[in-house]
Design an enzyme around this catalytic site. Structure first.
Site, short mmCIF file in Angstrom:
data_model
loop_
_atom_site.label_atom_id
_atom_site.label_comp_id
_atom_site.label_asym_id
_atom_site.label_seq_id
_atom_site.Cartn_x
_atom_site.Cartn_y
_atom_site.Cartn_z
N ARG A 122 36.19 60.24 -1.88
CA ARG A 122 37.04 59.10 -1.55
C ARG A 122 37.91 59.48 -0.36
O ARG A 122 38.36 60.63 -0.27
CB ARG A 122 37.91 58.69 -2.75
N ASP A 167 44.05 63.05 -4.53
CA ASP A 167 44.67 61.73 -4.39
C ASP A 167 46.12 61.91 -4.82
O ASP A 167 46.42 62.04 -6.01
CB ASP A 167 43.94 60.73 -5.28
N HIS A 192 40.45 58.43 -12.29
CA HIS A 192 41.86 58.75 -12.56
C HIS A 192 41.99 60.10 -13.26
O HIS A 192 42.76 60.27 -14.21
CB HIS A 192 42.50 57.64 -13.41
N GLU A 222 41.29 57.87 1.70
CA GLU A 222 42.29 56.81 1.56
C GLU A 222 43.44 57.01 2.54
O GLU A 222 43.98 58.10 2.67
CB GLU A 222 42.84 56.81 0.13
N ASP A 271 50.27 56.96 -0.55
CA ASP A 271 49.09 57.07 -1.40
C ASP A 271 47.93 57.52 -0.51
O ASP A 271 47.40 56.72 0.27
CB ASP A 271 48.79 55.72 -2.05
N HIS A 286 44.70 48.25 -2.20
CA HIS A 286 45.72 47.54 -2.98
C HIS A 286 47.03 47.57 -2.22
O HIS A 286 47.25 48.42 -1.35
CB HIS A 286 45.88 48.17 -4.37
N ASP A 323 65.50 65.07 -28.01
CA ASP A 323 66.72 65.21 -27.22
C ASP A 323 66.47 65.32 -25.72
O ASP A 323 67.36 65.70 -24.96
CB ASP A 323 67.56 66.42 -27.67
N GLU A 356 40.60 52.54 0.77
CA GLU A 356 40.13 53.70 0.03
C GLU A 356 38.72 53.53 -0.55
O GLU A 356 38.54 53.55 -1.77
CB GLU A 356 41.10 54.04 -1.10
N HIS A 410 35.12 50.48 -7.67
CA HIS A 410 36.51 50.01 -7.57
C HIS A 410 36.70 49.22 -6.29
O HIS A 410 35.81 49.11 -5.45
CB HIS A 410 37.49 51.20 -7.62
N HIS A 449 50.70 50.63 -6.97
CA HIS A 449 49.95 49.38 -6.99
C HIS A 449 51.00 48.28 -6.94
O HIS A 449 51.47 47.80 -7.96
CB HIS A 449 49.08 49.27 -8.24
N TYR A 507 30.58 57.88 -5.81
CA TYR A 507 30.69 58.82 -6.93
C TYR A 507 29.37 58.82 -7.70
O TYR A 507 28.92 57.78 -8.17
CB TYR A 507 31.81 58.40 -7.88
#
Length: 450
Positions: free
Chosen positions: A415, A269, A252, A417, A280, A363, A49, A393, A359, A370, A397
């Site tokens: 990172r 991030d 991620h 960005e 972003d 983007h 619900d 970005e 990576h 994205h 790592y």
């Protein structure tokens, strides 16, 4: 009780004229031989619900501004009876008591510029007449298989009847070369929305930097981010990543449940979405207030790579140059640190840098984090053009169990960005309010601790 104040004034809302102008631009691409079919998003159940908060499909919103689920837009450039036909949920007084007022067919016409509106149950019966004489149907096949089947069945029936009636469409085309190319180039109004989202998101990152300390939980830092967004009528544009220590090596990471350690770096991030347009941003900062020697060495390489990549974000420069610039700096840095051995060009050719930089460098950004838009055209990297917005970005790592490097480097994930608007001149960094030099980051944390 006084309500929390906004830090920034919001931009002017997008009105009907904005959506009408978008449809005119789309008509110039599609032509009078084409039709465009775009569905709205559906509500998604969260548990019994209860639904997840509704967020409209970006293509549908871009074309119509209509906010309700389960609608379908059919756009027919040059149609004398009206170009925009909306199929919407009917008014339902009983459901509206529980779920809120629906616009219905009348509201679709009066408030959202539909030239014609029907309830959803009329779609299959109306579609053949709408597509009659149209050579191409532009629709994003694969996103909604059930709707795909209805459209293809309609076209097939029209072909079977074509000897006795109007010609059936000859081709089903995707939206990449039409609607998505329009979305890639942002208008002044869209840039204003993105600039606002970037400023608020920057303030949210600063709030998290001020709150960091050994012993806090990752989710507590996420709460700092989300509180700033909520005060500005915004919500996260995607799942916020708050990753302490080795968690930053999971690209991620979204659990956000760990405790921040004394010597940890914290990678955040996160970006807020304002009325359909998102920011972003990523920053990586020390929980203890100062970067350790190894952390600083890696950080400086990532920052230098980002600065080199941002400098390529200029009208006329191939998009691929951005990744190439960052990759070269990062690879040289990996050699300097002893992570890789060999000639930089040879290492890049062999893909060795992907051990620790796996990576892309950026983007497209806009209504989706994205965002839509092709990166290659006719087989070549497309050139940047004014009005595009890209993230930049780079990162490095080192998994905590990677025995190919000395133990002192293991578990470091960094990172950095920013969101960059392409102009006819210098790159416009929309998210530049967030400190990113080591000195500026350390000074900010120190000022928060008094």
């Amino acid at each position: 009780m006084n309500a929390p104040e906004r830090l920034f004034a919001p931009p002017a809302a997008l009105d009907r004229a904005v959506f009408a102008a978008r449809r005119r631009a789309l008509a110039d691409i599609v032509g009078t031989e084409g039709a465009v079919i775009v569905p709205a998003n559906r509500e998604q159940p969260r548990n019994r619900d209860v639904h997840f908060p509704f967020r409209q499909d970006s293509d549908f919103w871009y074309l119509t501004g209509f906010p309700e689920p389960d609608a379908i837009a059919v756009f027919l450039p040059g149609r004398e009876a009206g170009e925009l036909v909306l199929f919407v949920r009917p008014r339902d007084p009983e459901r509206e008591i529980w779920d809120g007022r629906r616009h219905g067919t009348e509201g679709a016409r009066e408030h959202f510029g539909a030239d014609e509106a029907h309830t959803l149950d009329a779609f299959d019966a109306q579609l053949p007449g709408l597509l009659a004489g149209r050579r191409n149907v532009h629709v994003q096949l694969g996103d909604r298989p059930e709707l795909d089947a209805r459209i293809t069945a309609c076209v097939q029936r029209m072909r079977e009847m074509s000897r006795r009636g109007p010609a059936a469409p000859e081709a089903l085309l995707g939206l990449d070369a039409s609607l998505h190319e329009l979305r890639l180039i942002k208008s002044a109004a869209e840039v204003a929305h993105m600039r606002f989202a970037a400023r608020v998101s920057a303030a949210a990152h600063i709030a998290a930097m001020r709150a960091v300390a050994p012993g806090v939980q990752e989710w507590q830092l996420a709460a700092e981010i989300h509180a700033v967004l909520a005060r500005h009528d915004m919500e996260p544009g995607y799942g916020s990543i708050v990753a302490a220590g080795a968690n930053a090596c999971v690209l991620h990471y979204v659990e956000n449940r760990a405790e921040v350690g004394t010597d940890d770096l914290v990678l955040i991030d996160a970006g807020g979405e304002y009325h359909g347009y998102t920011a972003d941003i990523t920053r990586t900062f020390p929980a203890g207030g100062r970067y350790g020697a190894e952390q600083a060495a890696v950080y400086d390489i990532v920052l230098a790579a980002q600065q080199a990549a941002i400098d390529t974000v200029r009208a006329g420069t191939p998009v691929a140059d951005m990744h190439e610039a960052a990759t070269r700096v990062l690879t040289q840095g990996m050699v300097d640190l002893g992570w890789l051995s060999g000639d930089v060009d040879g290492l890049i050719e062999q893909g060795e840098q992907r051990r620790y930089f796996m990576h892309g460098t950026g983007h497209w950004l806009g209504m989706d984090v994205h965002d839509v838009g092709r990166y290659r055209v006719d087989g070549d990297s497309r050139p940047f053009a004014a009005g595009m917005v890209t993230t930049v970005e780079p990162g490095l790592y080192v998994p905590p169990d990677d025995e190919r490097v000395d133990a002192r480097w293991r578990g470091i994930g960094i990172r950095i960005e920013d969101d960059v608007l392409v102009t006819d001149g210098e790159p416009d960094v929309l998210t530049g309010d967030v400190p990113k030099t080591r000195e500026a980051v350390e000074a900010l944390i120190a000022s928060a601790r008094g």
